[in-house]
Design a protein around this motif. Sequence first.
Motif, PDB file in Angstrom:
ATOM      1  N   ARG A 195     -62.103 -11.668  28.893  1.00 30.97           N
ATOM      2  CA  ARG A 195     -61.627 -13.051  28.711  1.00 30.97           C
ATOM      3  C   ARG A 195     -60.196 -13.019  28.197  1.00 30.97           C
ATOM      4  NH1 ARG A 195     -66.044 -16.833  25.805  1.00 30.97           N
ATOM      5  NH2 ARG A 195     -64.714 -18.417  26.762  1.00 30.97           N
ATOM      6  N   GLN A 196     -59.517 -14.146  28.356  1.00 29.54           N
ATOM      7  CA  GLN A 196     -58.145 -14.315  27.885  1.00 29.54           C
ATOM      8  C   GLN A 196     -58.067 -15.544  26.997  1.00 29.54           C
ATOM      9  OE1 GLN A 196     -55.412 -14.708  31.202  1.00 29.54           O
ATOM     10  NE2 GLN A 196     -56.710 -13.443  32.528  1.00 29.54           N
ATOM     11  N   GLU A 202     -48.473 -15.817  23.425  1.00 28.07           N
ATOM     12  CA  GLU A 202     -49.159 -14.533  23.465  1.00 28.07           C
ATOM     13  C   GLU A 202     -50.515 -14.704  24.141  1.00 28.07           C
ATOM     14  OE1 GLU A 202     -47.378 -12.345  19.478  1.00 28.07           O
ATOM     15  OE2 GLU A 202     -49.367 -13.280  19.376  1.00 28.07           O
ATOM     16  N   VAL A 203     -51.059 -13.584  24.581  1.00 29.87           N
ATOM     17  CA  VAL A 203     -52.382 -13.614  25.216  1.00 29.87           C
ATOM     18  C   VAL A 203     -53.267 -12.570  24.556  1.00 29.87           C
ATOM     19  CG1 VAL A 203     -53.691 -13.356  27.351  1.00 29.87           C
ATOM     20  CG2 VAL A 203     -51.393 -14.363  27.422  1.00 29.87           C
ATOM     21  N   ALA A 204     -54.394 -13.035  24.032  1.00 32.32           N
ATOM     22  CA  ALA A 204     -55.406 -12.112  23.522  1.00 32.32           C
ATOM     23  C   ALA A 204     -56.367 -11.780  24.658  1.00 32.32           C
ATOM     24  CB  ALA A 204     -56.152 -12.738  22.358  1.00 32.32           C
ATOM     25  N   LEU A 225     -55.142  -1.368  28.415  1.00 32.49           N
ATOM     26  CA  LEU A 225     -54.466  -2.307  29.307  1.00 32.49           C
ATOM     27  C   LEU A 225     -53.115  -1.737  29.694  1.00 32.49           C
ATOM     28  CD1 LEU A 225     -54.325  -6.126  29.149  1.00 32.49           C
ATOM     29  CD2 LEU A 225     -52.156  -4.891  29.138  1.00 32.49           C
ATOM     30  N   THR A 226     -52.882  -1.632  31.014  1.00 24.93           N
ATOM     31  CA  THR A 226     -51.610  -1.134  31.528  1.00 24.93           C
ATOM     32  C   THR A 226     -50.858  -2.288  32.177  1.00 24.93           C
ATOM     33  OG1 THR A 226     -52.598   1.021  31.961  1.00 24.93           O
ATOM     34  CG2 THR A 226     -50.500   0.542  33.041  1.00 24.93           C
ATOM     35  N   ALA A 227     -49.661  -2.567  31.663  1.00 27.07           N
ATOM     36  CA  ALA A 227     -48.856  -3.682  32.161  1.00 27.07           C
ATOM     37  C   ALA A 227     -48.246  -3.318  33.516  1.00 27.07           C
ATOM     38  CB  ALA A 227     -47.760  -4.013  31.151  1.00 27.07           C
ATOM     39  N   THR A 251     -53.780  -7.826  21.825  1.00 27.74           N
ATOM     40  CA  THR A 251     -52.877  -8.952  22.059  1.00 27.74           C
ATOM     41  C   THR A 251     -51.671  -8.499  22.865  1.00 27.74           C
ATOM     42  OG1 THR A 251     -53.544 -10.055  20.009  1.00 27.74           O
ATOM     43  CG2 THR A 251     -51.417 -10.702  20.965  1.00 27.74           C
ATOM     44  N   VAL A 252     -51.361  -9.250  23.913  1.00 23.04           N
ATOM     45  CA  VAL A 252     -50.172  -9.013  24.727  1.00 23.04           C
ATOM     46  C   VAL A 252     -49.086  -9.948  24.202  1.00 23.04           C
ATOM     47  CG1 VAL A 252     -49.202  -8.957  27.045  1.00 23.04           C
ATOM     48  CG2 VAL A 252     -51.628  -8.433  26.691  1.00 23.04           C
ATOM     49  N   ALA A 253     -48.057  -9.374  23.605  1.00 23.79           N
ATOM     50  CA  ALA A 253     -47.044 -10.188  22.922  1.00 23.79           C
ATOM     51  C   ALA A 253     -46.075 -10.854  23.880  1.00 23.79           C
ATOM     52  CB  ALA A 253     -46.283  -9.325  21.922  1.00 23.79           C
ATOM     53  N   ASP A 254     -45.796 -10.208  24.999  1.00 22.42           N
ATOM     54  CA  ASP A 254     -44.836 -10.760  25.952  1.00 22.42           C
ATOM     55  C   ASP A 254     -45.467 -10.787  27.344  1.00 22.42           C
ATOM     56  OD1 ASP A 254     -44.968  -8.044  26.073  1.00 22.42           O
ATOM     57  OD2 ASP A 254     -42.825  -7.745  26.485  1.00 22.42           O
ATOM     58  N   PRO A 255     -46.454 -11.634  27.543  1.00 22.33           N
ATOM     59  CA  PRO A 255     -47.219 -11.600  28.789  1.00 22.33           C
ATOM     60  C   PRO A 255     -46.389 -12.024  29.999  1.00 22.33           C
ATOM     61  CG  PRO A 255     -47.786 -13.548  27.522  1.00 22.33           C
ATOM     62  CD  PRO A 255     -46.916 -12.708  26.635  1.00 22.33           C
ATOM     63  N   GLN A 256     -46.652 -11.353  31.111  1.00 23.78           N
ATOM     64  CA  GLN A 256     -46.098 -11.766  32.394  1.00 23.78           C
ATOM     65  C   GLN A 256     -47.182 -12.581  33.098  1.00 23.78           C
ATOM     66  OE1 GLN A 256     -44.133  -8.511  34.615  1.00 23.78           O
ATOM     67  NE2 GLN A 256     -44.501  -7.248  32.802  1.00 23.78           N
TER      68      GLN A 256
END
Length: 819
Positions: A195-196, A202-204, A225-227, A251-256
């Motif tokens: 889930r997101q 930011e995205v958890a 998780l690999t960006a 947590t993804v701090a700078d999500p694309q």
Amino acid sequence: MILQSLAGAWQFRQAGTEEWLPAQVPGGVHTDLLALGLIPDPFVGDNELAVQWVAESDWEYWLRFEVGAELLDEERVFLVCDGLDTLAEVTLNGQPVGRTDNMFRQCRWGVGALLVEGQNELLIHFASPVAYISERQAARPLQGPGQCIQGGSHLRKAPSQFGWDWGPQLPPIGIWRDIRLEATSTARLEEVHLRQHHLGGEVAVSATVTLERWQEVDLRVTLRLTAPDGRVQQAELGLASGAMEGVVSLTVADPQLWWPNDYGTQPLYQVEVVLIDGEALRDQRTFQVGLRTLELRQEPDSHGTSFTFVVNGVPIFAKGANWIPADSFPTRISDAQIEHLIASSAQAHMNMLRVWGGGFYEEERFYDACDRHGILVWQDFIFSCSTYPDAPAFFESVRIEATQNVQRLRHRASLALWCGNNEMEWGWVEWGWDRPENLSLKRAYDRVFHHLLPEICAQEDPDRPYWPSSPSSDVPFHDPNSVLAGDTHNWLVWHHNLPFAAYREHPSRFVSEFGFQSLPCFETIRAYADEADWNMTSYVMEHHQRNAAGNSKMVTYMTDHFRLPKAFRPLVGLTQLLQAEAMRVGVEHWRRNRDCTSGALYWQLNDCWPVASWASIDYFGRWKALQYAARRFFAPVLLSAEDCDTLVTLHVTNDTNARWSGTARWSLETLDGEVLRSGEQPVEAGPASSVSLDPLALADEVGEDTRREVVLVYELWQGDNRLSLGIVPFVASKHLKLAEPELSTVLRETQGEMVLEITARRLARFVWLALEGADVIFSDNVFDLPAGRTHAVRFTAPEGWSAEQVQDALRVHSLIDSF
């Protein structure tokens, strides 16, 4: 953890016979018989009729395979069948393992006690699906489409495999998805729910894991998780002895962010969830994920209740088509076919496909391609146009099927909506199903689509909307095809024989089906019909037309718009022009009125065999005229004309997230290019908007004595770049005083691609390009070219072709060449 594939070379035979024959798994009886030359190609002529015995028979598949000591040393060994089609009984080394009657579910059986080191034998007996449904239908008749082998809804098998109004009656039998042994010890990942949660930029990302355990030991779960740029994040969770569930997150701090096609890019993250016991890997799952938010916005407004998909906070106008299985025999669908069809959708500016409920839940590669190309997926559960059983065993089978497929697909960025079924609520309300003898079946419908499926979706995928049926107003059994709320199926054109302009009288909130038939491309017809059968009413041509009176409808509409053609080949082209024009009229209208309508998905994108149908891409992947037209009428910024005789209003529709500025130019001119009146108007269109320009009253210039000789040409410009061009004739094309347009062409090669410049001395309606002997996708095709204009078309030459070969093979035609 040990995986041992059981796919590959098997043997098969008709039950009751002695001879075993070579088979390929995944595969099916028809394709195995075809590979051996034991049946004719069912897609050629009327060979379909000659192979009906295949699905009326029982079959057996057999495999001898080796098992090593290492695999048997694991605590648990499972036989995993991702898809058995459909009535299957499985035995291993002569001992019964299990049975299934649902092609849509995975079967997992513990077989450790049945396996031996060394040689083992696996036998799968498949009973005839036709015999099964015929027996059940005789005992309890169920409603279904008239073009099908009756009773298909008694069996959890793709409905259209029993026939449809575009498909043959060729129900496959066999192991249609992967089959393998899985061995592990201590524990396994029974379920992983990704889930997101988006907050503050930011995205958890979280993974809820559920275990199946055999040992009470401490375990670890790693979330990696690999960006898209290769950066790796990782989080770990400890699961104490006895713990069966846990949540690990990062947590993804700078999500694309992932966006639908034409709204942005589609960056994809790779997610791996690993279960570790000490230093031993016990299980792992991998996922492809796009970070985005999605909602289905339904709010009261001046038109009723909206039905708008919203991605990352941006309302989306859904543009696309309905998807059916890409082959009647799904195991021979290639990765290249899937990629071609999804890429073609994106190239035509589509952003949504509806996986229709008469087919099947697609394989991972389909959703992978949709993720990559930004194609949202409206996913029907597999129920269509039929009444279904009311037995407890049926409900339980559906529960398992739905749960498995929701769990399998819920992580997808492309997945936009779960829909209960196709047209079945409509059937209960308007098709005469609601009779006293069907009361228990109506109660079963209510149980499945208003309780069971929405409850499963709420439990297993709470982040995605559920819709009960298509079409539906979201009020059970009330006005399911309402234009005020929900989605509609608009068949006023075609099935109800109304003119194309009838679309303009249908102000839908979301049009999830509408369509018009055409013949497939001429080279495709050559694949199933001999030259003696190249006639609209020949036996073979009518055999490859499954919609009652379909060919007659095409001819009737043709006489409304075009002169009758001089030969069969131009007739094929004219049917495609009709299809393209019908869809253009509807889509342009709904896009002009985007304050009311939020989506247009035409019926249909693709074919499952070579046939006359509503598809815009035929069975062999050839683009019809409609696919090229869609590239124009689905363009992010569209200039369209709303014509009411001699009063014409131009509209600019902007689907982008940014303000758009440009110029609309128009010219009332003769077919020879003499300008009678012209003008231009600057355009400012805000994000997600449609603006109308000053109406053009042309009655003074367009009278009864001139209307056959003049057209309105309209063009959209941005700076020195012409984005689009269209024309409005004031009579049907059959009455235009067209003359030879004297097209001239210049072909050159630039940076590895061919550029063809085409100039018309007089109006050329529907300029059609082709390369004799090759299939090519042009940057534009089947377009209007007014007098004095030049249009540049780009394409890639077939591999190994020189510019001279391309020039020799190039064919350029226009409407006048058809009569």
